[in-house]
Design a protein around this motif. Structure first.
Motif, PDB file in Angstrom:
ATOM      1  N   ASP A   1       0.825  -1.203   0.000  1.00 22.93           N
ATOM      2  CA  ASP A   1       0.000   0.000   0.000  1.00 22.93           C
ATOM      3  C   ASP A   1       0.864   1.260   0.000  1.00 22.93           C
ATOM      4  OD1 ASP A   1      -2.626   1.199   0.080  1.00 22.93           O
ATOM      5  OD2 ASP A   1      -2.216   1.758   2.152  1.00 22.93           O
TER       6      ASP A   1
ATOM      7  N   VAL B   1      -3.335  -7.263  -1.197  1.00 25.62           N
ATOM      8  CA  VAL B   1      -4.200  -6.292  -0.528  1.00 25.62           C
ATOM      9  C   VAL B   1      -5.472  -6.118  -1.342  1.00 25.62           C
ATOM     10  CG1 VAL B   1      -2.370  -5.020   0.630  1.00 25.62           C
ATOM     11  CG2 VAL B   1      -3.023  -4.381  -1.680  1.00 25.62           C
TER      12      VAL B   1
ATOM     13  N   SER C   1       1.589  -7.464  -4.629  1.00 23.28           N
ATOM     14  CA  SER C   1       0.150  -7.715  -4.691  1.00 23.28           C
ATOM     15  C   SER C   1      -0.175  -9.057  -5.321  1.00 23.28           C
ATOM     16  CB  SER C   1      -0.545  -6.592  -5.481  1.00 23.28           C
ATOM     17  OG  SER C   1      -0.145  -6.604  -6.843  1.00 23.28           O
TER      18      SER C   1
ATOM     19  N   GLN D   1       0.962   4.231  -2.957  1.00 19.53           N
ATOM     20  CA  GLN D   1       0.787   5.649  -2.649  1.00 19.53           C
ATOM     21  C   GLN D   1       1.959   6.465  -3.181  1.00 19.53           C
ATOM     22  OE1 GLN D   1      -0.121   6.403   1.486  1.00 19.53           O
ATOM     23  NE2 GLN D   1      -1.541   4.679   1.594  1.00 19.53           N
TER      24      GLN D   1
ATOM     25  N   GLY E   1      -7.101  -3.275  -1.771  1.00 24.91           N
ATOM     26  CA  GLY E   1      -7.072  -2.041  -2.545  1.00 24.91           C
ATOM     27  C   GLY E   1      -8.296  -1.195  -2.284  1.00 24.91           C
TER      28      GLY E   1
END
Length: 246
Positions: free
Chosen positions: A170, A203, A196, A174, A205
């Motif tokens: 994550d 995740v 991922s 970002q 998302g």
């Protein structure tokens, strides 16, 4: 390595399957930190800030698997960062885990040997070293006890950060969304795509944005008998309810 796995040309969980010592953590370390040497200094510092949770300067030197030896112990951290802060040379240690446990006093031994040990392999500057932080990438619940013990032993003189691979995925996404450096964006996106696609870093998302329908008005036409014939038996009662309120 990341490209090969993302393109399904290789699978990380089958690398040297059956070997006594698995190189998965070393492969991830190499693929994650190796390309940073080719980024511009400012971009490299931003990448390391995301990975380690600390704002480094633009002069960071990255050493992979340097080996340190003191009179009583030795250690081989995955990554040692050397940088200048407020005119003083400082050091940061990064340990990468891909499912393995932290060895007994592993983190403490790494900090002590980097502080005062002789660097037998690597380009780390000799002499007393001011280690100010330690980051564990790939943290899991089984590491909590060792990390808590480390925090108690080193006190407030060190910054101890830990990130699970899901959290790191994550953070990398970002970074890719907010950066303007083309090289940094490419590295962050590729690393996030790799994580991922692996169970350790998968995740959910962000949820897609839902568009709500506009305002609409409905009415019932009592002359349309054919429409009522196809409805279940319970619906005429609903129809009567609606008719009573019209």
């Amino acid at each position: 390595m990341f490209d090969a796995i993302v393109a399904r040309k290789a699978r990380l969980n089958s690398v040297i399957d059956g070997a006594g010592k698995q190189p998965r953590e070393d492969l991830v370390t190499s693929a994650l930190f190796g390309p940073l040497k080719f980024l511009l200094p400012d971009a490299r510092a931003k990448a390391l800030q995301v990975l380690c949770g600390y704002e480094f300067g633009a002069d960071v030197q990255i050493s992979l698997w340097p080996f340190f030896k003191s009179d009583s112990e030795s250690a081989e951290p995955d990554v040692v960062l050397e940088f200048t802060n407020s005119g003083r040379r400082n050091y940061w240690i990064v340990e990468v885990k891909w499912g393995a446990a932290l060895g007994k006093d592993q983190a403490g031994r790494e900090i002590r040997t980097v502080q005062s040990g002789y660097c037998r392999r690597g380009q780390v500057t000799e002499g007393k070293r001011n280690v100010i932080g330690y980051s564990l990438l790939g943290a899991e619940r089984k590491h909590e006890k060792a990390l808590n013990a480390l925090r108690l032993s080193v006190g407030q003189m060190h910054v101890i950060n830990d990130w699970s691979w899901k959290e790191m995925c994550d953070r990398l996404r970002q970074l890719a969304d907010t950066s303007s450096d083309a090289g940094l964006i490419a590295w962050a996106k590729l690393a996030a795509d790799f994580l991922s696609g692996e169970p350790q870093g998968t995740v959910l998302g962000s949820w897609p944005e839902m568009e709500l329908p506009g305002e609409y008005h409905f009415y019932f036409d009592l002359d349309e008998d054919f429409a009522l014939q196809a409805l279940p038996a319970v619906l005429p009662t609903m129809y009567s309810f609606r008719e009573a309120n019209d």
